[in-house]
Design a protein around this motif. Structure first.
Motif, PDB file in Angstrom:
ATOM      1  N   SER A   1       9.847  13.720   9.219  1.00 16.59           N
ATOM      2  CA  SER A   1      10.041  12.469   8.472  1.00 16.59           C
ATOM      3  C   SER A   1       9.204  11.344   9.105  1.00 16.59           C
ATOM      4  O   SER A   1       8.844  11.418  10.280  1.00 16.59           O
TER       5      SER A   1
ATOM      6  N   LYS B   1      11.240   4.961  14.907  1.00 14.90           N
ATOM      7  CA  LYS B   1      12.420   5.320  14.116  1.00 14.90           C
ATOM      8  C   LYS B   1      12.927   6.696  14.505  1.00 14.90           C
ATOM      9  O   LYS B   1      12.211   7.689  14.307  1.00 14.90           O
TER      10      LYS B   1
ATOM     11  N   CYS C   1      14.072  -1.853   7.033  1.00 14.95           N
ATOM     12  CA  CYS C   1      14.402  -0.756   7.959  1.00 14.95           C
ATOM     13  C   CYS C   1      13.217  -0.472   8.863  1.00 14.95           C
ATOM     14  O   CYS C   1      13.339  -0.445  10.068  1.00 14.95           O
ATOM     15  N   SER C   2      12.050  -0.313   8.279  1.00 16.74           N
ATOM     16  CA  SER C   2      10.884  -0.081   9.136  1.00 16.74           C
ATOM     17  C   SER C   2       9.777  -1.073   8.795  1.00 16.74           C
ATOM     18  O   SER C   2       9.651  -1.533   7.661  1.00 16.74           O
TER      19      SER C   2
ATOM     20  N   GLN D   1       8.262   8.403  11.142  1.00 18.02           N
ATOM     21  CA  GLN D   1       8.932   8.002  12.374  1.00 18.02           C
ATOM     22  C   GLN D   1       8.566   6.576  12.805  1.00 18.02           C
ATOM     23  O   GLN D   1       8.720   6.204  13.977  1.00 18.02           O
TER      24      GLN D   1
ATOM     25  N   LYS E   1       9.663   2.613   2.709  1.00 16.56           N
ATOM     26  CA  LYS E   1       9.321   3.910   3.298  1.00 16.56           C
ATOM     27  C   LYS E   1      10.555   4.653   3.780  1.00 16.56           C
ATOM     28  O   LYS E   1      10.528   5.851   3.996  1.00 16.56           O
ATOM     29  N   CYS E   2      11.616   3.912   4.049  1.00 16.68           N
ATOM     30  CA  CYS E   2      12.879   4.602   4.341  1.00 16.68           C
ATOM     31  C   CYS E   2      14.040   3.683   4.038  1.00 16.68           C
ATOM     32  O   CYS E   2      13.910   2.467   4.090  1.00 16.68           O
ATOM     33  N   ASP E   3      15.162   4.283   3.693  1.00 14.22           N
ATOM     34  CA  ASP E   3      16.415   3.545   3.514  1.00 14.22           C
ATOM     35  C   ASP E   3      16.361   2.470   2.434  1.00 14.22           C
ATOM     36  O   ASP E   3      17.132   1.497   2.482  1.00 14.22           O
TER      37      ASP E   3
ATOM     38  N   ARG F   1      14.548   9.951  13.631  1.00 12.65           N
ATOM     39  CA  ARG F   1      14.829  10.609  12.350  1.00 12.65           C
ATOM     40  C   ARG F   1      15.310  12.034  12.584  1.00 12.65           C
ATOM     41  O   ARG F   1      14.813  12.723  13.487  1.00 12.65           O
TER      42      ARG F   1
END
Lengths: 273, 273, 273, 273
Positions: free
Chosen positions: C74, C67, C38-39, C76, C243-245, C69
């Motif tokens: 959050s 990103k 994702c990132s 970014q 870090k995300c998702d 958000r």
């Protein structure tokens, strides 16, 4: 729906329908207030609530005897004994009774003993049930399904009226949307739309729509300001101990205060409460 | 639903449920194909369609006898005479029959004469009906309500199973969303989710979900690729003259071609069709 | 949209559009596989993932540098440094790079250094941005807004094409509905509809649509079976630490296995992967 | 959102925020009425409407200069010349001006010449734009996206406030649902919820929510009864000839009559109009 010959349509019946239930009148210039604990729990509870809402000006008492619940293992209401308790509350207060019918098995008893038969959102398209109700002479409170369009609600009312029973009261009670803060999204636009398309009385249920007691006050006021013929709301003398839906119930004290606000708005609309 | 003791849950029954209907099997490694004209119109029509879909490999015949319709004035099916015609088609082809039950009034006849009882989207939360079906031994095809969550569908199945009847087949048939191009939005994510949460077979109805015949092919293939145990689709020998839902029906020719594609995808999934 | 003269419409361009990106081809009989953490988190992470997905057959690498958000607090994305890391990963693997542009401030750099510019769901109707992209010659991956209709997605593509840039790839990534089990509801019907109405390639993002890694496999297979030109999916070498998702990412191992299934379905559809 | 330290939250700022714009005040016990032709068409048109709504009691004038439209071929507003016309209307009536900003390219001019900057539903999650607005000192009217949750709207406001600009006015303008009778479904529950979670003023736009002029009256009244700090509505001296959205515009005559009803409801709520 506009310009059509359906029996629910205003074209077929330009004047507002007024429905008489005992000495009470629904529609026209009268605001109907149906107060209700979500489910009937005991004689004390229902009589107690009935007496206090009557004092504040409620015109009907609603109480759940048979409760449709998503899970077969949830509390489903006291069933037939609740009907007896509702009759006691009626005798003590004079408030006519509204309660939900889920099955034709109890139809005869409801016709004999209850004043208004409620058809819940889950049964809005239970056509065999609607047709049977259309062959009675009983006032029907028909709730909009959680994902029914305004036109579908009217066509369900048509199922009842086409069989001969014109005593249908429509009820907006929230639709299912993506918004999660409220249980459903109250669609107040439905009120003036239903009043334009149809001659039937329209009432609003902010308690089930929102699922949050502190929204009942602003949404009830908004409903009357939008032209609704009444409001149905959950009132419980002890919301935190309610067997179901306590979170959406207001106390008799708050109900009393709310009635005063509703009366003020009703007056602006040239209606009586 | 995960980690719970409901009877529909996979936790309570880790293996896939397999449901036997005569010589046919639903679930496990079998792909079920239910072909159907939306409504039974005449002996010629139903026998004709049944014979042709049988040749192409359909395993069940569905036909509407009692049709729930939004308007009381729309064609509501031939009713009981249609049941007779379905029996004739079964006799000529050997295909077991699926048809929708709307009212307990016909339950005994459906149990005696039909093979699978369908409960339509509008009745998914008709709990008295579900409970009664739970006391029978008949396979039930339970369609998801147009705005029912996956959890609500499973809880409706629980109403049937909790009364003793474990023969429930779940059916995803589209949910109501803002998108207007299709009648409903087919929610194929529901297939692997239902298979994970529950042991029950899951089939998909792309015809009613989309309302467009040319979507039936890609969506049927997608359904099998997503792990569905089968597909139910509308087939009509003369779609433009169908009494209802002609726009969503494919011709027997297209059905035959589609069966070949579905077989190829089923093979990749190690399933038989 | 049917029978109209918009530049996105198939009527104006009956053959499928094929978009060339370096040695790669999107659309026609090619299946495009865009793999992505994702990132972008670090050189090690992005190179590592890029090398493993390349081996399994991915044709593009996506990585979030900027990103969008919901909360300003959050994570970014790493911002510009992530663009450098993506370039390193491209150099080591030869995979062309897809990444999201949120602001015109970075447009020149994206045009010079990136291979495909992604416009995310939140910016699908950011018309000044779309028009500016229309004046470039860069391939654009345009994601459907979470509540955009199919027609609105096409009209947003028209904003780009009407300015001269015909290299638009459409992406179905789930729509917002009442269903809460998945983050959004993947609308696979959109795939054949978009292919019918328009000549543009259509890819599907099951990771963002569902938010659940175990749905990526069945939904990717369903997407290809429904006729999609490709799939974009989140792959992470350490999903639980992403870090995300992370919850929607599959491991490189699962990705490798999934590629084999997708290849089999692509073959049935007479497509190459 | 409850119990959190976000700058939009009421926990961080228990008293209602009051926003001053010239001699006008938004929030607190003042009801704000923003009247607007959807788009500025000519000097005559905008001055004419401004003068008549001023007489009836409007406190702000809104007019579209840059119009975001789904199709690139629809009328997109007069652009910069419309800003000049709005300034003329302000000079003649004293009404401060609200107009929509779509691109940072015009930010400096909007800051210098306009009174309130509107961010439309399509840009509610255009974070680079929101952050830039957060670095100004200009009042921002932030409209809820058509599928934004209440929490997402608040987080978008947080993007502005976190950069330093606390002058944010929230606007409920309808959400996208399955109901087709209205363009969107006005979510009046959002009003008391936003007032409870946040200290920011909340206004309602019944014209864009419903798309039907005859719903503007009942929904405006309902909005004030539900606790909104104001209403924004389309007024056009010649709705049938309006360049856009004529169907949702009321005439100056109807506006005048509506103002009297709103004043009566505002009084019940102890507010001034």
């Amino acid at each position: 729906m506009e310009g059509c010959s359906n029996k629910v349509s205003r074209d077929s019946h330009p004047m507002d329908s007024i429905i008489n239930v005992g000495k009470n009148t629904i529609g026209g210039n009268k605001i109907t207030i149906i107060a209700s604990p979500c489910s009937v729990e005991s004689e004390d509870q229902i009589v107690n609530i009935a007496e206090s809402v009557k004092l504040s000006g409620a015109t009907f008492l609603r109480g759940g005897a048979f409760k449709p619940r998503t899970s077969p293992y949830s509390f489903q209401g006291l069933g037939e004994p609740a009907l007896e308790l509702l009759k006691i509350a009626r005798e003590k207060t004079g408030l006519p009774i509204v309660t939900e019918l889920m099955s034709l098995a109890y139809l005869a008893r409801f016709i004999d003993e209850m004043d208004i038969i409620q058809i819940g959102a889950r049964n809005m398209q239970n056509y065999p049930l609607l047709k049977e109700l259309g062959r009675t002479n009983k006032p029907i409170l028909l709730k909009r399904g959680i994902s029914a369009t305004i036109e579908e609600l009217l066509m369900s009312a048509e199922y009842i009226i086409s069989e001969g029973n014109e005593k249908v009261i429509l009820c907006e009670r929230g639709i299912r949307t993506f918004e999660k803060y409220t249980r459903n999204t109250l669609d107040l636009s439905a009120v003036p739309i239903l009043k334009r398309l149809s001659h039937l009385p329209v009432i609003v249920d902010p308690s089930h729509a929102s699922g949050l007691w502190w929204l009942v006050e602003p949404l009830s006021k908004a409903a009357i300001a939008a032209g609704a013929d009444g409001v149905i709301m959950e009132v419980h003398n002890n919301p935190t101990k309610a067997k179901c839906d306590g979170e959406q119930s207001i106390t008799p004290n708050k109900f009393d205060k709310l009635m005063k606000s509703l009366r003020a708005i009703a007056n602006i609309e040239n209606k009586e409460l």
